[in-house]
Design a protein around this motif. Structure first.
Motif, mmCIF file in Angstrom:
data_model
loop_
_atom_site.group_PDB
_atom_site.id
_atom_site.type_symbol
_atom_site.label_atom_id
_atom_site.label_comp_id
_atom_site.label_asym_id
_atom_site.label_seq_id
_atom_site.Cartn_x
_atom_site.Cartn_y
_atom_site.Cartn_z
ATOM 1 N N TYR A 57 35.017 24.809 31.018
ATOM 2 C CA TYR A 57 34.495 26.185 31.152
ATOM 3 C C TYR A 57 33.250 26.641 31.811
ATOM 4 C CZ TYR A 57 36.104 25.897 26.006
ATOM 5 O OH TYR A 57 36.268 26.145 24.496
ATOM 6 N N VAL A 81 34.063 26.537 35.310
ATOM 7 C CA VAL A 81 34.456 26.963 35.756
ATOM 8 C C VAL A 81 35.408 28.342 35.396
ATOM 9 C CG1 VAL A 81 36.847 27.214 37.078
ATOM 10 C CG2 VAL A 81 35.015 25.091 37.018
ATOM 11 N N VAL A 82 35.441 28.514 34.347
ATOM 12 C CA VAL A 82 36.450 29.453 33.511
ATOM 13 C C VAL A 82 34.689 30.814 34.112
ATOM 14 C CG1 VAL A 82 37.018 31.162 31.665
ATOM 15 C CG2 VAL A 82 38.360 28.747 32.373
ATOM 16 N N GLY A 83 33.625 30.719 33.422
ATOM 17 C CA GLY A 83 32.524 30.995 33.359
ATOM 18 C C GLY A 83 31.726 31.431 34.336
ATOM 19 N N VAL A 110 33.326 31.967 37.840
ATOM 20 C CA VAL A 110 34.767 32.579 37.959
ATOM 21 C C VAL A 110 34.176 34.280 37.699
ATOM 22 C CG1 VAL A 110 36.654 32.794 38.800
ATOM 23 C CG2 VAL A 110 36.389 30.618 39.189
ATOM 24 N N LEU A 111 34.902 34.094 36.457
ATOM 25 C CA LEU A 111 34.713 35.132 35.184
ATOM 26 C C LEU A 111 32.926 35.937 35.691
ATOM 27 C CD1 LEU A 111 36.616 35.072 32.398
ATOM 28 C CD2 LEU A 111 37.256 35.679 33.736
ATOM 29 N N TYR A 120 33.307 37.588 39.177
ATOM 30 C CA TYR A 120 34.349 38.829 39.295
ATOM 31 C C TYR A 120 33.924 39.745 38.900
ATOM 32 C CZ TYR A 120 37.871 41.266 39.301
ATOM 33 O OH TYR A 120 39.188 42.137 39.582
ATOM 34 N N THR A 121 32.798 39.215 38.027
ATOM 35 C CA THR A 121 32.250 40.561 36.993
ATOM 36 C C THR A 121 31.739 41.291 37.355
ATOM 37 O OG1 THR A 121 32.840 39.700 35.076
ATOM 38 C CG2 THR A 121 31.497 41.524 34.840
ATOM 39 N N PHE A 124 31.306 41.320 41.136
ATOM 40 C CA PHE A 124 31.464 41.703 42.492
ATOM 41 C C PHE A 124 32.051 43.497 41.419
ATOM 42 C CE2 PHE A 124 36.578 42.581 43.499
ATOM 43 C CZ PHE A 124 35.833 42.668 45.330
ATOM 44 N N CYS A 125 33.115 43.268 40.957
ATOM 45 C CA CYS A 125 33.731 44.388 40.378
ATOM 46 C C CYS A 125 31.995 45.228 40.217
ATOM 47 C CB CYS A 125 34.276 44.236 38.754
ATOM 48 S SG CYS A 125 35.823 43.661 38.749
ATOM 49 N N TYR A 126 31.110 45.176 39.489
ATOM 50 C CA TYR A 126 29.601 46.058 39.110
ATOM 51 C C TYR A 126 29.512 46.453 40.592
ATOM 52 C CZ TYR A 126 30.108 46.697 34.301
ATOM 53 O OH TYR A 126 29.575 46.300 33.155
ATOM 54 N N ASN A 133 31.487 46.493 43.896
ATOM 55 C CA ASN A 133 32.292 47.029 44.422
ATOM 56 C C ASN A 133 31.853 48.549 44.071
ATOM 57 O OD1 ASN A 133 35.143 48.051 43.937
ATOM 58 N ND2 ASN A 133 35.032 47.289 46.195
ATOM 59 N N ARG A 134 31.667 48.882 42.857
ATOM 60 C CA ARG A 134 32.110 50.634 42.095
ATOM 61 C C ARG A 134 30.210 50.567 42.439
ATOM 62 N NH1 ARG A 134 31.692 50.806 35.782
ATOM 63 N NH2 ARG A 134 29.453 50.859 36.498
ATOM 64 N N SER A 154 30.261 52.167 46.187
ATOM 65 C CA SER A 154 31.719 52.674 46.944
ATOM 66 C C SER A 154 30.817 54.048 46.332
ATOM 67 C CB SER A 154 32.654 52.491 46.285
ATOM 68 O OG SER A 154 33.157 51.844 45.904
ATOM 69 N N GLY A 187 28.536 54.945 36.229
ATOM 70 C CA GLY A 187 27.368 53.321 36.976
ATOM 71 C C GLY A 187 26.460 53.304 38.128
ATOM 72 N N ASN A 243 30.563 54.930 31.198
ATOM 73 C CA ASN A 243 29.444 54.138 31.216
ATOM 74 C C ASN A 243 29.089 53.209 29.885
ATOM 75 O OD1 ASN A 243 28.688 54.273 33.599
ATOM 76 N ND2 ASN A 243 26.218 55.648 32.788
ATOM 77 N N TRP A 301 33.651 30.773 22.747
ATOM 78 C CA TRP A 301 33.538 29.581 23.315
ATOM 79 C C TRP A 301 32.979 28.523 22.311
ATOM 80 C CZ3 TRP A 301 31.937 30.389 28.788
ATOM 81 C CH2 TRP A 301 33.837 30.289 29.400
#
Lengths: 72, 238
Positions: A20, A22-24, A26-27, A30-31, A33-35, A37-38, A41, A64, B17, B34
Protein backbone atom coordinates in the motif's frame (compact mmCIF):
# COMPACT_ATOMS: atom_id res chain seq x y z
CA UNK A 1 -2.69 -10.64 13.69
CA UNK A 2 0.26 -12.92 14.56
CA UNK A 3 -0.12 -14.90 11.38
CA UNK A 4 3.15 -15.43 9.49
CA UNK A 5 3.93 -16.84 6.07
CA UNK A 6 5.10 -20.40 5.67
CA UNK A 7 8.08 -18.86 3.82
CA UNK A 8 9.38 -16.82 6.74
CA UNK A 9 8.68 -15.15 10.03
CA UNK A 10 7.89 -11.73 8.65
CA UNK A 11 4.38 -10.72 9.79
CA UNK A 12 1.80 -10.28 7.02
CA UNK A 13 1.28 -6.66 7.96
CA UNK A 14 4.80 -5.77 6.77
CA UNK A 15 4.08 -7.04 3.26
CA UNK A 16 0.61 -5.54 3.06
CA UNK A 17 1.72 -2.18 4.44
CA UNK A 18 4.70 -2.15 2.05
CA UNK A 19 2.44 -2.77 -0.96
CA UNK A 20 0.00 0.00 0.00
CA UNK A 21 2.86 2.34 0.87
CA UNK A 22 4.62 1.83 -2.45
CA UNK A 23 1.43 2.48 -4.43
CA UNK A 24 0.58 5.52 -2.30
CA UNK A 25 4.03 7.07 -2.52
CA UNK A 26 4.43 6.46 -6.27
CA UNK A 27 0.96 7.81 -7.10
CA UNK A 28 1.46 10.82 -4.84
CA UNK A 29 4.84 11.52 -6.43
CA UNK A 30 3.47 11.18 -9.94
CA UNK A 31 0.53 13.47 -9.09
CA UNK A 32 2.92 16.12 -7.79
CA UNK A 33 5.04 15.74 -10.94
CA UNK A 34 1.95 16.20 -13.17
CA UNK A 35 0.88 19.35 -11.32
CA UNK A 36 4.35 20.88 -11.20
CA UNK A 37 4.97 20.16 -14.88
CA UNK A 38 1.66 21.73 -15.87
CA UNK A 39 2.11 24.74 -13.61
CA UNK A 40 5.67 25.46 -14.73
CA UNK A 41 4.78 25.13 -18.42
CA UNK A 42 1.80 27.46 -18.03
CA UNK A 43 3.87 30.01 -16.13
CA UNK A 44 6.48 29.87 -18.88
CA UNK A 45 3.73 30.34 -21.50
CA UNK A 46 2.55 33.41 -19.65
CA UNK A 47 6.02 34.85 -19.58
CA UNK A 48 6.30 34.15 -23.34
CA UNK A 49 3.27 36.32 -23.98
CA UNK A 50 0.35 33.94 -24.12
CA UNK A 51 -2.96 35.16 -22.68
CA UNK A 52 -1.76 38.68 -23.47
CA UNK A 53 -4.62 39.97 -25.60
CA UNK A 54 -7.75 38.62 -23.99
CA UNK A 55 -7.10 39.42 -20.36
CA UNK A 56 -8.53 36.09 -19.45
CA UNK A 57 -5.78 35.52 -16.93
CA UNK A 58 -7.18 38.31 -14.82
CA UNK A 59 -10.64 36.80 -14.89
CA UNK A 60 -10.79 33.03 -14.82
CA UNK A 61 -7.09 32.27 -15.30
CA UNK A 62 -5.54 29.59 -17.45
CA UNK A 63 -6.01 26.05 -16.27
CA UNK A 64 -4.10 25.35 -13.09
CA UNK A 65 -3.11 28.95 -12.45
CA UNK A 66 -4.62 31.48 -10.14
CA UNK A 67 -5.16 35.06 -11.53
CA UNK A 68 -2.22 36.34 -9.51
CA UNK A 69 0.29 33.77 -10.81
CA UNK A 70 2.57 34.26 -13.78
CA UNK A 71 4.67 37.18 -14.89
CA UNK A 72 3.43 39.79 -17.34
CA UNK B 1 5.64 36.30 -33.30
CA UNK B 2 2.51 37.47 -31.55
CA UNK B 3 1.29 34.91 -29.12
CA UNK B 4 -2.30 34.77 -28.04
CA UNK B 5 -4.70 32.28 -26.55
CA UNK B 6 -5.72 31.31 -30.07
CA UNK B 7 -2.37 29.50 -30.41
CA UNK B 8 -2.99 27.35 -27.37
CA UNK B 9 -4.14 23.73 -27.57
CA UNK B 10 -7.78 23.24 -26.52
CA UNK B 11 -6.73 21.32 -23.40
CA UNK B 12 -5.34 24.49 -21.80
CA UNK B 13 -7.05 27.32 -23.70
CA UNK B 14 -10.04 27.24 -21.40
CA UNK B 15 -10.13 27.01 -17.68
CA UNK B 16 -10.74 23.37 -16.79
CA UNK B 17 -9.88 23.28 -13.12
CA UNK B 18 -12.79 20.96 -12.53
CA UNK B 19 -10.37 18.06 -13.08
CA UNK B 20 -8.35 19.23 -10.09
CA UNK B 21 -11.47 19.02 -7.96
CA UNK B 22 -12.33 15.64 -9.49
CA UNK B 23 -8.84 14.36 -8.69
CA UNK B 24 -9.19 15.41 -5.05
CA UNK B 25 -12.53 13.64 -4.82
CA UNK B 26 -11.17 10.50 -6.49
CA UNK B 27 -8.21 10.52 -4.09
CA UNK B 28 -10.61 10.51 -1.14
CA UNK B 29 -12.53 7.60 -2.73
CA UNK B 30 -9.30 5.63 -3.24
CA UNK B 31 -8.43 6.18 0.42
CA UNK B 32 -11.90 4.90 1.35
CA UNK B 33 -11.43 1.82 -0.83
CA UNK B 34 -8.10 1.09 0.83
CA UNK B 35 -9.69 1.39 4.28
CA UNK B 36 -12.26 -1.18 3.14
CA UNK B 37 -9.42 -3.44 2.06
CA UNK B 38 -7.80 -3.15 5.50
CA UNK B 39 -10.76 -3.17 7.85
CA UNK B 40 -14.01 -4.17 6.13
CA UNK B 41 -12.95 -7.52 4.67
CA UNK B 42 -12.06 -10.47 6.86
CA UNK B 43 -9.03 -12.69 6.35
CA UNK B 44 -9.05 -15.09 3.43
CA UNK B 45 -9.47 -18.80 4.20
CA UNK B 46 -6.41 -19.88 2.21
CA UNK B 47 -4.09 -16.86 2.09
CA UNK B 48 -4.89 -15.25 5.42
CA UNK B 49 -4.35 -11.49 5.53
CA UNK B 50 -1.71 -11.36 2.79
CA UNK B 51 -4.53 -11.35 0.24
CA UNK B 52 -5.29 -7.70 1.20
CA UNK B 53 -2.52 -6.81 -1.24
CA UNK B 54 -4.97 -7.85 -3.98
CA UNK B 55 -7.00 -4.69 -3.33
CA UNK B 56 -4.12 -2.60 -4.65
CA UNK B 57 -2.41 -5.11 -6.95
CA UNK B 58 -5.44 -6.02 -9.09
CA UNK B 59 -6.67 -2.40 -9.55
CA UNK B 60 -3.22 -1.11 -10.56
CA UNK B 61 -2.78 -4.05 -12.97
CA UNK B 62 -6.16 -3.41 -14.61
CA UNK B 63 -5.46 0.33 -14.75
CA UNK B 64 -2.21 -0.44 -16.57
CA UNK B 65 -4.15 -2.50 -19.13
CA UNK B 66 -6.77 0.24 -19.47
CA UNK B 67 -4.28 3.05 -20.09
CA UNK B 68 -1.97 1.10 -22.36
CA UNK B 69 -4.96 0.16 -24.53
CA UNK B 70 -6.25 3.74 -24.39
CA UNK B 71 -2.85 4.98 -25.55
CA UNK B 72 -2.97 2.59 -28.50
CA UNK B 73 -6.53 3.61 -29.39
CA UNK B 74 -5.47 7.27 -29.55
CA UNK B 75 -2.43 6.27 -31.60
CA UNK B 76 -4.68 4.51 -34.12
CA UNK B 77 -7.04 7.52 -34.16
CA UNK B 78 -4.03 9.72 -34.88
CA UNK B 79 -3.37 7.73 -38.05
CA UNK B 80 -7.05 7.76 -39.03
CA UNK B 81 -7.55 11.47 -38.35
CA UNK B 82 -4.49 13.34 -39.69
CA UNK B 83 -6.02 16.74 -38.90
CA UNK B 84 -6.23 15.84 -35.21
CA UNK B 85 -2.87 14.10 -35.10
CA UNK B 86 -1.33 16.48 -32.54
CA UNK B 87 -4.18 16.17 -30.07
CA UNK B 88 -4.34 12.38 -30.47
CA UNK B 89 -0.58 12.16 -29.91
CA UNK B 90 -0.88 14.15 -26.69
CA UNK B 91 -3.69 11.87 -25.48
CA UNK B 92 -1.71 8.77 -26.40
CA UNK B 93 1.40 10.11 -24.68
CA UNK B 94 -0.45 10.90 -21.44
CA UNK B 95 -2.26 7.55 -21.43
CA UNK B 96 0.92 5.54 -22.07
CA UNK B 97 2.77 7.41 -19.35
CA UNK B 98 0.08 6.60 -16.79
CA UNK B 99 -0.03 3.02 -18.09
CA UNK B 100 3.73 2.74 -17.52
CA UNK B 101 3.42 3.96 -13.93
CA UNK B 102 0.64 1.46 -13.21
CA UNK B 103 2.52 -1.38 -14.91
CA UNK B 104 5.53 -0.70 -12.67
CA UNK B 105 3.25 -0.68 -9.63
CA UNK B 106 1.64 -3.95 -10.72
CA UNK B 107 5.07 -5.59 -10.95
CA UNK B 108 6.19 -4.24 -7.56
CA UNK B 109 3.01 -5.11 -5.65
CA UNK B 110 2.89 -8.52 -7.33
CA UNK B 111 6.45 -9.14 -6.21
CA UNK B 112 5.61 -8.12 -2.64
CA UNK B 113 2.67 -10.53 -2.67
CA UNK B 114 4.73 -13.32 -4.27
CA UNK B 115 7.38 -13.45 -1.55
CA UNK B 116 5.15 -14.66 1.32
CA UNK B 117 2.84 -16.64 -1.00
CA UNK B 118 5.20 -18.35 -3.44
CA UNK B 119 8.43 -17.98 -1.49
CA UNK B 120 10.12 -15.93 -4.22
CA UNK B 121 10.17 -12.23 -5.14
CA UNK B 122 10.24 -13.05 -8.84
CA UNK B 123 9.74 -16.01 -11.15
CA UNK B 124 9.98 -16.21 -14.93
CA UNK B 125 6.34 -17.20 -15.07
CA UNK B 126 4.27 -16.36 -18.21
CA UNK B 127 2.11 -13.72 -16.45
CA UNK B 128 5.04 -12.00 -14.76
CA UNK B 129 7.27 -12.16 -17.81
CA UNK B 130 4.61 -10.85 -20.21
CA UNK B 131 3.81 -8.01 -17.77
CA UNK B 132 7.50 -7.15 -17.63
CA UNK B 133 7.65 -7.16 -21.43
CA UNK B 134 4.65 -4.80 -21.55
CA UNK B 135 6.34 -2.49 -19.04
CA UNK B 136 9.59 -2.52 -21.02
CA UNK B 137 7.79 -1.70 -24.28
CA UNK B 138 6.13 1.22 -22.47
CA UNK B 139 9.56 2.37 -21.29
CA UNK B 140 10.77 2.03 -24.88
CA UNK B 141 7.93 4.31 -25.95
CA UNK B 142 9.16 7.10 -23.68
CA UNK B 143 12.81 6.55 -24.64
CA UNK B 144 11.91 6.76 -28.35
CA UNK B 145 9.95 9.94 -27.75
CA UNK B 146 12.86 11.52 -25.91
CA UNK B 147 15.46 10.61 -28.52
CA UNK B 148 13.52 11.52 -31.67
CA UNK B 149 13.99 15.24 -32.32
CA UNK B 150 11.80 15.55 -35.40
CA UNK B 151 8.20 16.07 -34.30
CA UNK B 152 6.51 14.20 -37.16
CA UNK B 153 8.85 11.22 -36.90
CA UNK B 154 8.43 11.23 -33.15
CA UNK B 155 4.65 11.06 -33.46
CA UNK B 156 4.79 8.20 -35.95
CA UNK B 157 7.36 6.17 -34.02
CA UNK B 158 5.49 6.77 -30.75
CA UNK B 159 2.16 5.73 -32.25
CA UNK B 160 3.58 2.48 -33.64
CA UNK B 161 5.20 1.67 -30.29
CA UNK B 162 1.96 2.47 -28.45
CA UNK B 163 0.09 0.02 -30.68
CA UNK B 164 2.78 -2.63 -30.12
CA UNK B 165 2.53 -2.23 -26.34
CA UNK B 166 -1.24 -2.75 -26.46
CA UNK B 167 -0.89 -5.88 -28.60
CA UNK B 168 0.87 -7.41 -25.62
CA UNK B 169 -2.07 -6.76 -23.24
CA UNK B 170 -4.22 -9.77 -24.32
CA UNK B 171 -1.11 -11.92 -24.02
CA UNK B 172 -0.62 -10.72 -20.43
CA UNK B 173 -4.29 -11.23 -19.59
CA UNK B 174 -4.68 -14.72 -21.04
CA UNK B 175 -1.15 -15.93 -20.22
CA UNK B 176 -2.42 -17.72 -17.10
CA UNK B 177 -4.78 -19.78 -19.26
CA UNK B 178 -2.48 -20.31 -22.23
CA UNK B 179 0.52 -21.70 -20.35
CA UNK B 180 1.30 -23.53 -17.13
CA UNK B 181 1.67 -20.70 -14.68
CA UNK B 182 2.64 -20.14 -11.07
CA UNK B 183 0.20 -17.25 -11.09
CA UNK B 184 -3.35 -18.25 -10.22
CA UNK B 185 -6.05 -18.15 -12.95
CA UNK B 186 -8.44 -15.23 -13.40
CA UNK B 187 -9.99 -15.69 -9.97
CA UNK B 188 -12.27 -12.68 -9.75
CA UNK B 189 -13.57 -12.75 -13.30
CA UNK B 190 -14.13 -16.42 -14.03
CA UNK B 191 -14.70 -17.60 -10.47
CA UNK B 192 -16.40 -14.60 -8.91
CA UNK B 193 -19.26 -16.80 -7.67
CA UNK B 194 -16.87 -18.60 -5.34
CA UNK B 195 -15.45 -15.42 -3.80
CA UNK B 196 -17.31 -14.01 -0.82
CA UNK B 197 -19.44 -10.95 -1.50
CA UNK B 198 -17.41 -8.61 0.72
CA UNK B 199 -14.21 -9.52 -1.11
CA UNK B 200 -15.82 -9.02 -4.54
CA UNK B 201 -17.42 -5.73 -3.45
CA UNK B 202 -14.17 -4.35 -2.02
CA UNK B 203 -12.22 -5.36 -5.09
CA UNK B 204 -14.67 -3.79 -7.56
CA UNK B 205 -14.93 -0.64 -5.43
CA UNK B 206 -11.14 -0.31 -5.44
CA UNK B 207 -10.98 -0.90 -9.18
CA UNK B 208 -13.67 1.72 -9.85
CA UNK B 209 -12.13 4.34 -7.56
CA UNK B 210 -8.63 3.85 -8.95
CA UNK B 211 -9.95 4.12 -12.51
CA UNK B 212 -11.63 7.42 -11.57
CA UNK B 213 -8.43 8.66 -9.96
CA UNK B 214 -6.36 7.67 -12.98
CA UNK B 215 -8.85 9.40 -15.28
CA UNK B 216 -8.38 12.68 -13.40
CA UNK B 217 -4.62 12.15 -13.42
CA UNK B 218 -4.75 11.55 -17.18
CA UNK B 219 -6.59 14.82 -17.75
CA UNK B 220 -4.11 16.80 -15.65
CA UNK B 221 -1.14 15.14 -17.34
CA UNK B 222 -2.57 15.82 -20.79
CA UNK B 223 -2.94 19.49 -19.90
CA UNK B 224 0.71 19.50 -18.81
CA UNK B 225 1.85 17.87 -22.04
CA UNK B 226 -0.24 20.31 -24.08
CA UNK B 227 1.29 23.27 -22.23
CA UNK B 228 4.83 21.92 -22.68
CA UNK B 229 4.28 21.35 -26.42
CA UNK B 230 2.76 24.82 -26.86
CA UNK B 231 5.79 26.29 -25.13
CA UNK B 232 8.21 24.37 -27.36
CA UNK B 233 6.29 25.46 -30.47
CA UNK B 234 6.32 29.08 -29.33
CA UNK B 235 10.06 29.02 -28.67
CA UNK B 236 10.80 27.35 -32.02
CA UNK B 237 8.70 29.97 -33.83
CA UNK B 238 10.23 32.92 -32.01
Amino acid sequence: MNQVSEYGNTPWIIYVAAAYLVVGVVLAGYTVFCYRNRRQSLLALKSEGFFADSGRETQSGAVGLSPTQGGQ
Amino acid sequence: MTLTEAHLPPEIAKSKNRWDLFLGLALALVAMGWLMGWFYVGADRDQGDIFRIMFVHVPVAWCSFLWVITGAVFAVLGFLQPTKREARDRSSHAALEIGTVFAALALITGSIWGRPTWGVWWDWDPRLTSTLVMFLICCGYHILRSFTPDVKTRRTVAAVTAILSALNVPLVYFSVNLWRSLHQPQTFVTKSTTASSDISLTLWVNVLFLVLFSLALYKVRRQGIAATEALETAREGA
